[in-house]
Scaffold this motif. Structure first.
Motif, PDB file in Angstrom:
ATOM      1  N   ILE A   1      18.672  -9.971  76.041  1.00 22.92           N
ATOM      2  CA  ILE A   1      18.113 -11.318  76.054  1.00 22.92           C
ATOM      3  C   ILE A   1      17.175 -11.485  74.861  1.00 22.92           C
ATOM      4  CG2 ILE A   1      16.809 -13.001  77.378  1.00 22.92           C
ATOM      5  CD1 ILE A   1      17.624 -11.422  79.903  1.00 22.92           C
ATOM      6  N   GLU A   2      17.592 -12.334  73.900  1.00 29.40           N
ATOM      7  CA  GLU A   2      16.768 -12.587  72.718  1.00 29.40           C
ATOM      8  C   GLU A   2      15.799 -13.736  72.977  1.00 29.40           C
ATOM      9  OE1 GLU A   2      20.990 -11.835  70.892  1.00 29.40           O
ATOM     10  OE2 GLU A   2      20.144 -12.960  72.572  1.00 29.40           O
ATOM     11  N   SER A   3      14.703 -13.711  72.248  1.00 29.60           N
ATOM     12  CA  SER A   3      13.731 -14.804  72.267  1.00 29.60           C
ATOM     13  C   SER A   3      12.960 -14.800  70.958  1.00 29.60           C
ATOM     14  CB  SER A   3      12.776 -14.665  73.455  1.00 29.60           C
ATOM     15  OG  SER A   3      12.033 -13.463  73.344  1.00 29.60           O
ATOM     16  N   GLY A   4      12.237 -15.896  70.725  1.00 32.79           N
ATOM     17  CA  GLY A   4      11.363 -15.946  69.559  1.00 32.79           C
ATOM     18  C   GLY A   4      11.850 -16.812  68.415  1.00 32.79           C
ATOM     19  N   GLY A   5      13.055 -17.365  68.539  1.00 34.75           N
ATOM     20  CA  GLY A   5      13.544 -18.223  67.478  1.00 34.75           C
ATOM     21  C   GLY A   5      12.797 -19.542  67.434  1.00 34.75           C
ATOM     22  N   GLY A   6      13.067 -20.320  66.392  1.00 32.56           N
ATOM     23  CA  GLY A   6      12.421 -21.619  66.276  1.00 32.56           C
ATOM     24  C   GLY A   6      12.637 -22.237  64.926  1.00 32.56           C
ATOM     25  N   LEU A   7      11.924 -23.333  64.699  1.00 29.96           N
ATOM     26  CA  LEU A   7      11.991 -24.067  63.435  1.00 29.96           C
ATOM     27  C   LEU A   7      10.705 -23.799  62.665  1.00 29.96           C
ATOM     28  CD1 LEU A   7      13.095 -26.235  61.496  1.00 29.96           C
ATOM     29  CD2 LEU A   7      12.049 -27.959  63.001  1.00 29.96           C
ATOM     30  N   VAL A   8      10.847 -23.284  61.449  1.00 27.85           N
ATOM     31  CA  VAL A   8       9.688 -22.995  60.613  1.00 27.85           C
ATOM     32  C   VAL A   8       9.959 -23.472  59.190  1.00 27.85           C
ATOM     33  CG1 VAL A   8       8.971 -20.990  61.983  1.00 27.85           C
ATOM     34  CG2 VAL A   8      10.522 -20.681  60.035  1.00 27.85           C
ATOM     35  N   GLN A   9       8.893 -23.526  58.405  1.00 26.35           N
ATOM     36  CA  GLN A   9       9.034 -23.871  56.994  1.00 26.35           C
ATOM     37  C   GLN A   9       9.276 -22.618  56.162  1.00 26.35           C
ATOM     38  OE1 GLN A   9       5.461 -26.102  56.016  1.00 26.35           O
ATOM     39  NE2 GLN A   9       6.541 -28.033  56.379  1.00 26.35           N
ATOM     40  N   ALA A  10       9.851 -22.819  55.014  1.00 27.34           N
ATOM     41  CA  ALA A  10      10.076 -21.701  54.099  1.00 27.34           C
ATOM     42  C   ALA A  10       8.758 -20.988  53.807  1.00 27.34           C
ATOM     43  CB  ALA A  10      10.698 -22.204  52.805  1.00 27.34           C
ATOM     44  N   GLY A  11       8.828 -19.660  53.808  1.00 27.28           N
ATOM     45  CA  GLY A  11       7.647 -18.856  53.567  1.00 27.28           C
ATOM     46  C   GLY A  11       6.948 -18.389  54.828  1.00 27.28           C
ATOM     47  N   ALA A  12       7.323 -18.957  55.956  1.00 31.42           N
ATOM     48  CA  ALA A  12       6.689 -18.597  57.228  1.00 31.42           C
ATOM     49  C   ALA A  12       7.265 -17.300  57.781  1.00 31.42           C
ATOM     50  CB  ALA A  12       6.870 -19.728  58.231  1.00 31.42           C
ATOM     51  N   SER A  13       6.710 -16.895  58.910  1.00 28.28           N
ATOM     52  CA  SER A  13       7.144 -15.676  59.588  1.00 28.28           C
ATOM     53  C   SER A  13       7.534 -15.977  61.030  1.00 28.28           C
ATOM     54  CB  SER A  13       6.025 -14.632  59.590  1.00 28.28           C
ATOM     55  OG  SER A  13       5.676 -14.248  58.277  1.00 28.28           O
ATOM     56  N   LEU A  14       8.426 -15.167  61.543  1.00 27.61           N
ATOM     57  CA  LEU A  14       8.828 -15.223  62.939  1.00 27.61           C
ATOM     58  C   LEU A  14       9.112 -13.804  63.408  1.00 27.61           C
ATOM     59  CD1 LEU A  14      11.440 -18.118  63.418  1.00 27.61           C
ATOM     60  CD2 LEU A  14       9.199 -17.955  64.502  1.00 27.61           C
ATOM     61  N   THR A  15       8.888 -13.571  64.690  1.00 23.68           N
ATOM     62  CA  THR A  15       9.266 -12.295  65.292  1.00 23.68           C
ATOM     63  C   THR A  15      10.210 -12.547  66.451  1.00 23.68           C
ATOM     64  OG1 THR A  15       7.179 -11.238  64.689  1.00 23.68           O
ATOM     65  CG2 THR A  15       8.477 -10.199  66.416  1.00 23.68           C
ATOM     66  N   LEU A  16      11.377 -11.968  66.377  1.00 21.44           N
ATOM     67  CA  LEU A  16      12.357 -12.055  67.448  1.00 21.44           C
ATOM     68  C   LEU A  16      12.245 -10.817  68.337  1.00 21.44           C
ATOM     69  CD1 LEU A  16      15.528 -13.231  65.481  1.00 21.44           C
ATOM     70  CD2 LEU A  16      13.621 -14.596  66.378  1.00 21.44           C
ATOM     71  N   SER A  17      12.496 -11.035  69.613  1.00 24.11           N
ATOM     72  CA  SER A  17      12.513  -9.930  70.575  1.00 24.11           C
ATOM     73  C   SER A  17      13.858  -9.914  71.283  1.00 24.11           C
ATOM     74  CB  SER A  17      11.400 -10.100  71.612  1.00 24.11           C
ATOM     75  OG  SER A  17      10.137 -10.098  71.000  1.00 24.11           O
ATOM     76  N   CYS A  18      14.237  -8.743  71.744  1.00 23.54           N
ATOM     77  CA  CYS A  18      15.489  -8.576  72.474  1.00 23.54           C
ATOM     78  C   CYS A  18      15.238  -7.562  73.582  1.00 23.54           C
ATOM     79  CB  CYS A  18      16.586  -8.102  71.530  1.00 23.54           C
ATOM     80  SG  CYS A  18      18.113  -7.597  72.348  1.00 23.54           S
ATOM     81  N   VAL A  19      15.276  -8.034  74.809  1.00 21.24           N
ATOM     82  CA  VAL A  19      15.008  -7.169  75.956  1.00 21.24           C
ATOM     83  C   VAL A  19      16.314  -6.778  76.625  1.00 21.24           C
ATOM     84  CG1 VAL A  19      13.874  -7.000  78.188  1.00 21.24           C
ATOM     85  CG2 VAL A  19      12.795  -8.288  76.332  1.00 21.24           C
ATOM     86  N   GLY A  20      16.451  -5.505  76.902  1.00 20.42           N
ATOM     87  CA  GLY A  20      17.619  -5.016  77.617  1.00 20.42           C
ATOM     88  C   GLY A  20      17.376  -5.017  79.114  1.00 20.42           C
ATOM     89  N   VAL A  21      18.365  -5.497  79.845  1.00 20.50           N
ATOM     90  CA  VAL A  21      18.280  -5.572  81.301  1.00 20.50           C
ATOM     91  C   VAL A  21      19.517  -4.922  81.902  1.00 20.50           C
ATOM     92  CG1 VAL A  21      18.194  -7.118  83.296  1.00 20.50           C
ATOM     93  CG2 VAL A  21      16.974  -7.718  81.191  1.00 20.50           C
ATOM     94  N   GLY A  22      19.308  -4.084  82.918  1.00 23.22           N
ATOM     95  CA  GLY A  22      20.439  -3.504  83.624  1.00 23.22           C
ATOM     96  C   GLY A  22      21.024  -2.257  82.994  1.00 23.22           C
ATOM     97  N   HIS A  23      20.432  -1.807  81.884  1.00 21.30           N
ATOM     98  CA  HIS A  23      20.928  -0.606  81.204  1.00 21.30           C
ATOM     99  C   HIS A  23      19.794  -0.042  80.375  1.00 21.30           C
ATOM    100  CE1 HIS A  23      23.796   2.017  79.119  1.00 21.30           C
ATOM    101  NE2 HIS A  23      23.199   1.672  77.996  1.00 21.30           N
TER     102      HIS A  23
END
Length: 123
Positions: free
Chosen positions: A5-27
Motif C-alpha cells: 500500500i503506497e502513500s505520500g503522492g501529491g501535487l508539488v511545484q518543481a524543486g520541491a520534495s516528497l516522500t513516498l511510503s509503501c507498507v506491506g500487509v499480509g506478508h
C-alpha cells in the motif's frame, strides 16, 4: 491477503520534495528486495530503484540518481522513496514492488505490486 500500500503522492511545484511510503500487509517482506517503478501517461512502466533486504545494496535509474533516496524499515515492513529536486518529468504514478525473480530492473520479474500513488510536478 498480501498487499503493498503506497502513500505520500501529491501535487508539488518543481524543486520541491516528497516522500513516498509503501507498507506491506499480509506478508513479511523483510527478506525480499523491494523496488520502486513509475509510469507516466502513454509510457511504459520504468525502473526507479531497488534496495536489497539488508539495505546494503541500492541501485537507481540514471534519471533519479542523486535526487531520490530509497530506504526501508524492516521492523515496520515499510519501503520509502525520498524524492528531492522534483522535476516536471518526474510526474507519474509511482509503484512499489517486491520479491523480484532475477532481473531487478524488469517489472515483469516482481511478484508483488502496490496500487500506485500519483505524483504530479508542476513547472
Amino acid at each position: 491477503q498480501v498487499q503493498l500500500i503506497e502513500s505520500g503522492g501529491g501535487l508539488v511545484q518543481a524543486g520541491a520534495s516528497l516522500t513516498l511510503s509503501c507498507v506491506g500487509v499480509g506478508h513479511d517482506f523483510s527478506r525480499d528486495p523491494m523496488g520502486w517503478f513509475r509510469q507516466a501517461p502513454g509510457k511504459e512502466r520504468e525502473f526507479v530503484g531497488v534496495i536489497s533486504w539488508s539495505s546494503t545494496t541500492i541501485y537507481y535509474a540514471h534519471s533519479v540518481k542523486g535526487r531520490f533516496t530509497i530506504s526501508r524499515d524492516n521492523a515496520k515492513n515499510t519501503l520509502y522513496l525520498q524524492m528531492n529536486s522534483l522535476k516536471p518529468e518526474d510526474t507519474a504514478v509511482y509503484f512499489c514492488a517486491a520479491d523480484p525473480d532475477g532481473d531487478y530492473y524488469s517489472p515483469d520479474d516482481y511478484g508483488y505490486w502496490g496500487q500506485g500513488t500519483q505524483v504530479t510536478v508542476s513547472a
